[in-house]
Write a protein that holds these residues in place. Structure first.
Motif, PDB file in Angstrom:
ATOM      1  N   ASP A 102     -24.880  12.772  36.941  1.00  0.00           N
ATOM      2  CA  ASP A 102     -23.440  12.621  37.166  1.00  0.00           C
ATOM      3  C   ASP A 102     -22.797  11.589  36.262  1.00  0.00           C
ATOM      4  O   ASP A 102     -21.724  11.820  35.705  1.00  0.00           O
ATOM      5  CB  ASP A 102     -23.158  12.268  38.628  1.00  0.00           C
ATOM      6  CG  ASP A 102     -23.268  13.465  39.552  1.00  0.00           C
ATOM      7  OD1 ASP A 102     -23.240  14.609  39.052  1.00  0.00           O
ATOM      8  OD2 ASP A 102     -23.369  13.263  40.769  1.00  0.00           O
ATOM      9  N   ALA A 103     -23.411  10.428  36.106  1.00  0.00           N
ATOM     10  CA  ALA A 103     -22.827   9.367  35.276  1.00  0.00           C
ATOM     11  C   ALA A 103     -22.709   9.814  33.821  1.00  0.00           C
ATOM     12  O   ALA A 103     -21.715   9.531  33.154  1.00  0.00           O
ATOM     13  CB  ALA A 103     -23.657   8.092  35.387  1.00  0.00           C
ATOM     14  N   SER A 104     -23.721  10.527  33.340  1.00  0.00           N
ATOM     15  CA  SER A 104     -23.691  11.026  31.956  1.00  0.00           C
ATOM     16  C   SER A 104     -22.605  12.079  31.791  1.00  0.00           C
ATOM     17  O   SER A 104     -21.857  12.065  30.804  1.00  0.00           O
ATOM     18  CB  SER A 104     -25.047  11.626  31.574  1.00  0.00           C
ATOM     19  OG  SER A 104     -26.059  10.657  31.692  1.00  0.00           O
ATOM     20  N   ALA A 105     -22.514  12.997  32.742  1.00  0.00           N
ATOM     21  CA  ALA A 105     -21.494  14.044  32.675  1.00  0.00           C
ATOM     22  C   ALA A 105     -20.100  13.425  32.689  1.00  0.00           C
ATOM     23  O   ALA A 105     -19.212  13.846  31.935  1.00  0.00           O
ATOM     24  CB  ALA A 105     -21.661  15.020  33.835  1.00  0.00           C
ATOM     25  N   THR A 106     -19.906  12.394  33.501  1.00  0.00           N
ATOM     26  CA  THR A 106     -18.609  11.711  33.558  1.00  0.00           C
ATOM     27  C   THR A 106     -18.284  11.073  32.212  1.00  0.00           C
ATOM     28  O   THR A 106     -17.162  11.195  31.715  1.00  0.00           O
ATOM     29  CB  THR A 106     -18.609  10.659  34.678  1.00  0.00           C
ATOM     30  OG1 THR A 106     -18.827  11.330  35.924  1.00  0.00           O
ATOM     31  CG2 THR A 106     -17.291   9.901  34.728  1.00  0.00           C
ATOM     32  N   ASP A 107     -19.259  10.406  31.593  1.00  0.00           N
ATOM     33  CA  ASP A 107     -19.042   9.805  30.270  1.00  0.00           C
ATOM     34  C   ASP A 107     -18.685  10.872  29.236  1.00  0.00           C
ATOM     35  O   ASP A 107     -17.739  10.696  28.450  1.00  0.00           O
ATOM     36  CB  ASP A 107     -20.291   9.052  29.797  1.00  0.00           C
ATOM     37  CG  ASP A 107     -20.485   7.707  30.477  1.00  0.00           C
ATOM     38  OD1 ASP A 107     -19.518   7.183  31.084  1.00  0.00           O
ATOM     39  OD2 ASP A 107     -21.611   7.175  30.387  1.00  0.00           O
ATOM     40  N   PHE A 155     -12.738  11.230  13.562  1.00  0.00           N
ATOM     41  CA  PHE A 155     -12.927   9.927  14.189  1.00  0.00           C
ATOM     42  C   PHE A 155     -13.986  10.058  15.260  1.00  0.00           C
ATOM     43  O   PHE A 155     -14.397  11.160  15.620  1.00  0.00           O
ATOM     44  CB  PHE A 155     -11.608   9.370  14.757  1.00  0.00           C
ATOM     45  CG  PHE A 155     -11.011  10.183  15.884  1.00  0.00           C
ATOM     46  CD1 PHE A 155     -11.304   9.897  17.214  1.00  0.00           C
ATOM     47  CD2 PHE A 155     -10.135  11.230  15.607  1.00  0.00           C
ATOM     48  CE1 PHE A 155     -10.740  10.636  18.247  1.00  0.00           C
ATOM     49  CE2 PHE A 155      -9.564  11.976  16.633  1.00  0.00           C
ATOM     50  CZ  PHE A 155      -9.869  11.681  17.956  1.00  0.00           C
ATOM     51  N   ALA A 156     -14.434   8.915  15.755  1.00  0.00           N
ATOM     52  CA  ALA A 156     -15.431   8.902  16.831  1.00  0.00           C
ATOM     53  C   ALA A 156     -14.901   8.082  17.990  1.00  0.00           C
ATOM     54  O   ALA A 156     -14.017   7.236  17.829  1.00  0.00           O
ATOM     55  CB  ALA A 156     -16.753   8.321  16.327  1.00  0.00           C
ATOM     56  N   LEU A 157     -15.439   8.356  19.146  1.00  0.00           N
ATOM     57  CA  LEU A 157     -15.177   7.584  20.355  1.00  0.00           C
ATOM     58  C   LEU A 157     -16.525   7.205  20.940  1.00  0.00           C
ATOM     59  O   LEU A 157     -17.483   7.981  20.844  1.00  0.00           O
ATOM     60  CB  LEU A 157     -14.409   8.422  21.380  1.00  0.00           C
ATOM     61  CG  LEU A 157     -13.009   8.873  20.986  1.00  0.00           C
ATOM     62  CD1 LEU A 157     -12.525   9.965  21.936  1.00  0.00           C
ATOM     63  CD2 LEU A 157     -12.053   7.695  20.998  1.00  0.00           C
ATOM     64  N   VAL A 158     -16.590   6.027  21.543  1.00  0.00           N
ATOM     65  CA  VAL A 158     -17.812   5.615  22.212  1.00  0.00           C
ATOM     66  C   VAL A 158     -17.480   5.086  23.599  1.00  0.00           C
ATOM     67  O   VAL A 158     -16.385   4.568  23.828  1.00  0.00           O
ATOM     68  CB  VAL A 158     -18.596   4.536  21.419  1.00  0.00           C
ATOM     69  CG1 VAL A 158     -19.038   5.069  20.066  1.00  0.00           C
ATOM     70  CG2 VAL A 158     -17.792   3.253  21.264  1.00  0.00           C
ATOM     71  N   VAL A 159     -18.417   5.262  24.518  1.00  0.00           N
ATOM     72  CA  VAL A 159     -18.353   4.595  25.817  1.00  0.00           C
ATOM     73  C   VAL A 159     -19.328   3.433  25.708  1.00  0.00           C
ATOM     74  O   VAL A 159     -20.539   3.634  25.604  1.00  0.00           O
ATOM     75  CB  VAL A 159     -18.754   5.523  26.989  1.00  0.00           C
ATOM     76  CG1 VAL A 159     -18.741   4.753  28.302  1.00  0.00           C
ATOM     77  CG2 VAL A 159     -17.849   6.741  27.056  1.00  0.00           C
ATOM     78  N   ARG A 201     -26.880   8.760  25.509  1.00  0.00           N
ATOM     79  CA  ARG A 201     -28.181   8.173  25.146  1.00  0.00           C
ATOM     80  C   ARG A 201     -29.336   8.801  25.925  1.00  0.00           C
ATOM     81  O   ARG A 201     -30.476   8.758  25.492  1.00  0.00           O
ATOM     82  CB  ARG A 201     -28.175   6.655  25.317  1.00  0.00           C
ATOM     83  CG  ARG A 201     -28.172   6.196  26.748  1.00  0.00           C
ATOM     84  CD  ARG A 201     -28.533   4.725  26.928  1.00  0.00           C
ATOM     85  NE  ARG A 201     -27.820   3.834  26.067  1.00  0.00           N
ATOM     86  CZ  ARG A 201     -27.297   2.678  26.437  1.00  0.00           C
ATOM     87  NH1 ARG A 201     -27.369   2.289  27.694  1.00  0.00           N
ATOM     88  NH2 ARG A 201     -26.697   1.919  25.575  1.00  0.00           N
ATOM     89  N   ASP A 202     -29.049   9.417  27.103  1.00  0.00           N
ATOM     90  CA  ASP A 202     -30.121  10.050  27.883  1.00  0.00           C
ATOM     91  C   ASP A 202     -30.484  11.439  27.360  1.00  0.00           C
ATOM     92  O   ASP A 202     -31.326  12.119  27.931  1.00  0.00           O
ATOM     93  CB  ASP A 202     -29.762  10.103  29.368  1.00  0.00           C
ATOM     94  CG  ASP A 202     -28.637  11.079  29.692  1.00  0.00           C
ATOM     95  OD1 ASP A 202     -28.172  11.822  28.795  1.00  0.00           O
ATOM     96  OD2 ASP A 202     -28.198  11.100  30.857  1.00  0.00           O
ATOM     97  N   PHE A 261     -23.616   1.073  22.903  1.00  0.00           N
ATOM     98  CA  PHE A 261     -22.884   2.014  23.751  1.00  0.00           C
ATOM     99  C   PHE A 261     -23.831   3.033  24.359  1.00  0.00           C
ATOM    100  O   PHE A 261     -24.983   3.145  23.958  1.00  0.00           O
ATOM    101  CB  PHE A 261     -21.741   2.691  22.980  1.00  0.00           C
ATOM    102  CG  PHE A 261     -22.147   3.264  21.638  1.00  0.00           C
ATOM    103  CD1 PHE A 261     -22.633   4.551  21.542  1.00  0.00           C
ATOM    104  CD2 PHE A 261     -22.020   2.510  20.485  1.00  0.00           C
ATOM    105  CE1 PHE A 261     -23.006   5.078  20.320  1.00  0.00           C
ATOM    106  CE2 PHE A 261     -22.390   3.034  19.250  1.00  0.00           C
ATOM    107  CZ  PHE A 261     -22.876   4.326  19.168  1.00  0.00           C
ATOM    108  N   ARG A 262     -23.310   3.771  25.360  1.00  0.00           N
ATOM    109  CA  ARG A 262     -24.160   4.727  26.083  1.00  0.00           C
ATOM    110  C   ARG A 262     -23.811   6.184  25.805  1.00  0.00           C
ATOM    111  O   ARG A 262     -24.565   7.085  26.157  1.00  0.00           O
ATOM    112  CB  ARG A 262     -24.124   4.436  27.570  1.00  0.00           C
ATOM    113  CG  ARG A 262     -22.759   4.544  28.205  1.00  0.00           C
ATOM    114  CD  ARG A 262     -22.794   4.078  29.649  1.00  0.00           C
ATOM    115  NE  ARG A 262     -21.552   4.395  30.325  1.00  0.00           N
ATOM    116  CZ  ARG A 262     -20.955   3.605  31.185  1.00  0.00           C
ATOM    117  NH1 ARG A 262     -21.492   2.442  31.511  1.00  0.00           N
ATOM    118  NH2 ARG A 262     -19.836   3.977  31.756  1.00  0.00           N
ATOM    119  N   ALA A 263     -22.657   6.420  25.185  1.00  0.00           N
ATOM    120  CA  ALA A 263     -22.273   7.790  24.836  1.00  0.00           C
ATOM    121  C   ALA A 263     -21.343   7.734  23.639  1.00  0.00           C
ATOM    122  O   ALA A 263     -20.653   6.731  23.423  1.00  0.00           O
ATOM    123  CB  ALA A 263     -21.582   8.481  26.005  1.00  0.00           C
TER     124      ALA A 263
END
Length: 168
Positions: free
Chosen positions: A27-32, A57-61, A131-132, A105-107
């Protein structure tokens, strides 16, 4: 613009998922990933409506949950090209920059303007990864209305994506 073959299509800012994609991702990954998709599509639409186009461009969480924009300076297009800049080179530079800083960052998502060859249409393409190992990509076709010259957006559709940041 980069050229990619098109896939099928759903609704702007949300992708119709039959549950299979989201069910296979934490869920957390899907939300990101969905956050990056929505932010990327929204930012690209705004630039298209304001300027008639946009640079990749890029975006990161970030690890604290903040979404940040990442950009690189465009390289000049190859001699003999009709383009003013080399979008593929910018995408490669963005990918390399994201790889170098991926611990921060994680995503991440790369947003670019593409041509859908099969539909002879331009489109916003957002390719996101976590990242997962979770991946998601989407395409949003657009075209200028011949009568009003205003941009009209088609249906958002899921697309395929390969990892580019968390690969070794």
């Amino acid at each position: 613009m980069s050229e990619l073959p098109s896939e099928t299509a759903a609704e702007p800012a949300t992708v119709s998922t039959d549950g299979s994609w989201r069910d296979s991702v934490p869920d957390a990954s899907a939300t990101d990933l969905e956050n990056l998709l929505g932010t990327g599509v929204g930012a690209a639409q705004e630039q298209l409506e304001r300027n008639g186009g946009f640079l990749p461009f890029a975006l990161v969480v970030e690890n604290d949950g903040e979404v940040r924009l990442v950009a690189v300076t465009p390289a000049d297009a190859a001699e003999g090209s009709e383009a003013d800049f080399d979008a593929d080179s910018m995408i490669s530079d963005l990918t390399e920059l994201l790889r170098q800083h991926r611990d921060e960052f994680r995503a991440a998502a790369i947003v670019c303007d593409i041509t859908l060859l099969e539909e002879a249409s331009d489109a916003i393409h957002v390719a996101a990864e976590h990242r997962d190992g979770s991946l998601f990509a989407a395409v949003l076709p657009y075209a200028a209305n011949p009568a009003t010259h205003e941009l009209e957006f088609g249906e958002l559709s899921a697309d395929t994506n390969e990892p580019g940041v968390w690969v070794d």
